[in-house]
Write a protein that holds these residues in place. Structure first.
Motif, PDB file in Angstrom:
ATOM      1  N   GLY A 164       3.943  -9.662   9.912  1.00 37.33           N
ATOM      2  CA  GLY A 164       3.393  -8.316  10.008  1.00 37.33           C
ATOM      3  C   GLY A 164       1.949  -8.281   9.550  1.00 37.33           C
ATOM      4  O   GLY A 164       1.088  -7.657  10.177  1.00 37.33           O
ATOM      5  N   ALA A 165       1.667  -8.968   8.438  1.00 37.15           N
ATOM      6  CA  ALA A 165       0.293  -9.046   7.939  1.00 37.15           C
ATOM      7  C   ALA A 165      -0.584  -9.820   8.921  1.00 37.15           C
ATOM      8  O   ALA A 165      -1.742  -9.458   9.163  1.00 37.15           O
ATOM      9  CB  ALA A 165       0.280  -9.713   6.568  1.00 37.15           C
ATOM     10  N   LEU A 166      -0.041 -10.890   9.489  1.00 40.48           N
ATOM     11  CA  LEU A 166      -0.812 -11.668  10.463  1.00 40.48           C
ATOM     12  C   LEU A 166      -1.151 -10.811  11.672  1.00 40.48           C
ATOM     13  O   LEU A 166      -2.277 -10.853  12.193  1.00 40.48           O
ATOM     14  CB  LEU A 166      -0.015 -12.903  10.883  1.00 40.48           C
ATOM     15  N   MET A 167      -0.194 -10.009  12.126  1.00 45.08           N
ATOM     16  CA  MET A 167      -0.444  -9.146  13.271  1.00 45.08           C
ATOM     17  C   MET A 167      -1.524  -8.112  12.959  1.00 45.08           C
ATOM     18  O   MET A 167      -2.381  -7.809  13.806  1.00 45.08           O
ATOM     19  CB  MET A 167       0.846  -8.455  13.693  1.00 45.08           C
ATOM     20  N   ALA A 168      -1.503  -7.589  11.737  1.00 40.42           N
ATOM     21  CA  ALA A 168      -2.536  -6.634  11.335  1.00 40.42           C
ATOM     22  C   ALA A 168      -3.918  -7.273  11.388  1.00 40.42           C
ATOM     23  O   ALA A 168      -4.886  -6.664  11.839  1.00 40.42           O
ATOM     24  CB  ALA A 168      -2.241  -6.115   9.931  1.00 40.42           C
ATOM     25  N   ALA A 169      -4.004  -8.524  10.945  1.00 35.77           N
ATOM     26  CA  ALA A 169      -5.289  -9.212  10.971  1.00 35.77           C
ATOM     27  C   ALA A 169      -5.734  -9.499  12.398  1.00 35.77           C
ATOM     28  O   ALA A 169      -6.897  -9.258  12.764  1.00 35.77           O
ATOM     29  CB  ALA A 169      -5.194 -10.512  10.171  1.00 35.77           C
ATOM     30  N   VAL A 170      -4.820 -10.005  13.240  1.00 32.49           N
ATOM     31  CA  VAL A 170      -5.180 -10.363  14.621  1.00 32.49           C
ATOM     32  C   VAL A 170      -5.534  -9.122  15.432  1.00 32.49           C
ATOM     33  O   VAL A 170      -6.311  -9.193  16.380  1.00 32.49           O
ATOM     34  CB  VAL A 170      -4.033 -11.162  15.288  1.00 32.49           C
ATOM     35  N   ALA A 171      -5.000  -7.964  15.061  1.00 30.95           N
ATOM     36  CA  ALA A 171      -5.369  -6.723  15.734  1.00 30.95           C
ATOM     37  C   ALA A 171      -6.847  -6.413  15.543  1.00 30.95           C
ATOM     38  O   ALA A 171      -7.450  -5.679  16.346  1.00 30.95           O
ATOM     39  CB  ALA A 171      -4.514  -5.564  15.206  1.00 30.95           C
ATOM     40  N   HIS A 172      -7.457  -6.987  14.490  1.00 31.68           N
ATOM     41  CA  HIS A 172      -8.856  -6.711  14.180  1.00 31.68           C
ATOM     42  C   HIS A 172      -9.805  -7.848  14.520  1.00 31.68           C
ATOM     43  O   HIS A 172     -10.991  -7.610  14.761  1.00 31.68           O
ATOM     44  CB  HIS A 172      -9.005  -6.380  12.688  1.00 31.68           C
TER      45      HIS A 172
ATOM     46  N   PHE B 181      -6.504  -8.912   0.724  1.00 25.27           N
ATOM     47  CA  PHE B 181      -6.269  -8.820   2.156  1.00 25.27           C
ATOM     48  C   PHE B 181      -6.678  -7.425   2.625  1.00 25.27           C
ATOM     49  O   PHE B 181      -6.019  -6.429   2.316  1.00 25.27           O
ATOM     50  CB  PHE B 181      -4.790  -9.094   2.431  1.00 25.27           C
ATOM     51  N   ARG B 182      -7.755  -7.337   3.378  1.00 29.56           N
ATOM     52  CA  ARG B 182      -8.337  -6.036   3.707  1.00 29.56           C
ATOM     53  C   ARG B 182      -7.489  -5.200   4.666  1.00 29.56           C
ATOM     54  O   ARG B 182      -7.722  -4.002   4.828  1.00 29.56           O
ATOM     55  CB  ARG B 182      -9.737  -6.213   4.290  1.00 29.56           C
ATOM     56  N   TYR B 183      -6.517  -5.811   5.333  1.00 27.48           N
ATOM     57  CA  TYR B 183      -5.718  -5.089   6.313  1.00 27.48           C
ATOM     58  C   TYR B 183      -4.339  -4.714   5.795  1.00 27.48           C
ATOM     59  O   TYR B 183      -3.443  -4.364   6.570  1.00 27.48           O
ATOM     60  CB  TYR B 183      -5.580  -5.932   7.586  1.00 27.48           C
ATOM     61  N   GLU B 184      -4.159  -4.738   4.464  1.00 23.21           N
ATOM     62  CA  GLU B 184      -2.816  -4.520   3.911  1.00 23.21           C
ATOM     63  C   GLU B 184      -2.312  -3.103   4.118  1.00 23.21           C
ATOM     64  O   GLU B 184      -1.098  -2.870   4.156  1.00 23.21           O
ATOM     65  CB  GLU B 184      -2.801  -4.866   2.423  1.00 23.21           C
ATOM     66  N   ASN B 185      -3.205  -2.136   4.279  1.00 24.34           N
ATOM     67  CA  ASN B 185      -2.779  -0.747   4.476  1.00 24.34           C
ATOM     68  C   ASN B 185      -2.783  -0.338   5.943  1.00 24.34           C
ATOM     69  O   ASN B 185      -2.605   0.827   6.273  1.00 24.34           O
ATOM     70  CB  ASN B 185      -3.686   0.203   3.687  1.00 24.34           C
ATOM     71  N   PHE B 186      -2.975  -1.302   6.813  1.00 27.86           N
ATOM     72  CA  PHE B 186      -3.004  -1.025   8.242  1.00 27.86           C
ATOM     73  C   PHE B 186      -1.588  -0.854   8.759  1.00 27.86           C
ATOM     74  O   PHE B 186      -0.730  -1.719   8.572  1.00 27.86           O
ATOM     75  CB  PHE B 186      -3.700  -2.184   8.965  1.00 27.86           C
ATOM     76  N   SER B 187      -1.308   0.271   9.405  1.00 27.38           N
ATOM     77  CA  SER B 187       0.025   0.551   9.935  1.00 27.38           C
ATOM     78  C   SER B 187       0.118   0.060  11.366  1.00 27.38           C
ATOM     79  O   SER B 187      -0.518   0.605  12.270  1.00 27.38           O
ATOM     80  CB  SER B 187       0.314   2.057   9.888  1.00 27.38           C
TER      81      SER B 187
END
Length: 360
Positions: A260-268, A128-134
């Motif tokens: 939280g992970a879903l939100m990180a992905a949708v942010a991108h 998951f490429r967005y796992e370190n996205f705060s």
């Protein structure tokens, strides 16, 4: 009072007492007739609004009974919602939309179509490429990919259970715009005709991950204009005669049950999401934040439908929500979109956090 008069009064009282149940029954029957007439009139108005006709009187009578059952369920839901939340603009409400004369089984067969395998494979090409996205540091309080020009108009899958294709295509359209600056409407029909192996079976259902894999192997996907949608199975695959309008390398899966992970992905980027779309609170959704105001959302989190997360935000009362694009036409929901409560633990409202993925 004479004995004869007393006996006469007693007989009169007994007669009145005996007649009372019949009078009450007659009153109830009159009420039932009035309610039935009102529902028949409501059905007639609904038919006119949606251009619905039936083959004969028998079919019309059967559809009226189905309409009645659905309408009563919808009215009951809205009454409870009104009592709990008042007339808040963000309060979830249902409507007797164009699906109101279908049984649950008929609706699911025609308008859903997600096929979830017994075991879902892991992400293709890495994690998951967005796992370190705060989210706290990097994500905006809201995101709407429509405002960024990365979402095509709402489409309609018709009576074909290929929601999986529409969900995958919408996510790919968004990524293509983000990466190239071009918003191109891509072909769902190519997936229906050509991606017919394993779990993907056109109008009989499929899975977004498999669609992404097909597109990657094929070298891309044709445009909607080059390979238009017919909403039917059985067409010959014409992928060789349609040039790809966009391509992807593969896909990744969002960690399950993690909003939280879903939100990180949708942010991108827009993200394909599985949901319980056959539940009546989703099927008859009209407006507001589904799952807000104490109604709890769907009755289960069994996944049978696919939509696309194209943003998130905050309602006027402070309720966080997901913005989802559906494939049932612009007359459904909020012009073809649904807002669903965000921030639930575990599987999410209607199971939205269980099975999400995106193209790369």
């Amino acid at each position: 009072m004479s004995l004869s008069t007393l006996l006469l009064y007693s007989a009169l009282i007994l007669s009145i007492a005996a007649a009372a149940p019949r009078v009450a029954l007659a009153a109830r029957e009159l009420d039932d007739v009035a309610v039935g007439a009102a529902m028949a009139s409501r059905h007639e108005s609904w038919m006119a609004e949606h251009g619905r006709t039936y083959a004969d009187a028998e079919e019309k009578a059967r559809r009226l009974e189905i309409f009645r059952a659905n309408a009563e369920r919808i009215d009951s839901f809205n009454s409870k919602a009104d009592a709990a939340a008042g007339e808040s603009v963000d309060s979830h409400r249902l409507a007797t939309n164009r699906f109101a004369d279908l049984t649950d089984e008929e609706f699911r067969a025609a308008r859903t179509g997600l096929r979830r395998p017994a075991a879902v494979a892991g992400a293709v090409g890495g994690g998951f490429r967005y796992e370190n996205f705060s989210l706290q540091a990097d994500a905006a309080g809201s995101m709407d990919w429509r405002a960024m020009g990365a979402v095509t108009g709402v489409k309609d899958q018709g009576s074909c259970g290929c929601c999986w294709a529409f969900s995958a295509v919408a996510a790919m359209e968004g990524l293509t715009k983000i990466r190239t600056g071009r918003l191109v409407s891509l072909s769902e029909q190519q997936l229906v005709d050509c991606d017919v192996y394993g779990d993907d079976q056109g109008c009989e259902g499929g899975l977004m991950d498999n669609a992404f894999q097909y597109i990657s192997r094929q070298g891309g996907l044709a445009s909607e204009s080059a390979y238009p949608y017919s909403g039917e199975d059985g067409g010959s695959c014409r992928s060789g005669r349609a040039q790809p309008a966009a391509s992807i390398r593969g896909h990744e899966d969002v960690p399950a049950n993690n909003e939280g992970a879903l939100m990180a992905a949708v942010a991108h980027q827009p993200v394909s999401v599985a949901i319980n779309g056959g539940d009546y609170v989703f099927r008859f959704y009209d407006r507001g934040v589904l799952g807000a105001g104490g109604n709890g959302g769907c009755e289960s989190t069994e996944l049978d439908h696919a939509i696309t997360a194209v943003g998130y935000g905050m309602a006027g009362d402070g309720t966080g929500y997901w913005l989802m694009k559906n494939s049932w036409g612009s007359g459904w929901g909020e012009s073809g979109y649904v807002r669903i409560r965000r921030g639930s633990r575990g599987e999410g409202v209607c199971g939205l956090a269980k099975l999400a993925s995106y193209p790369v």
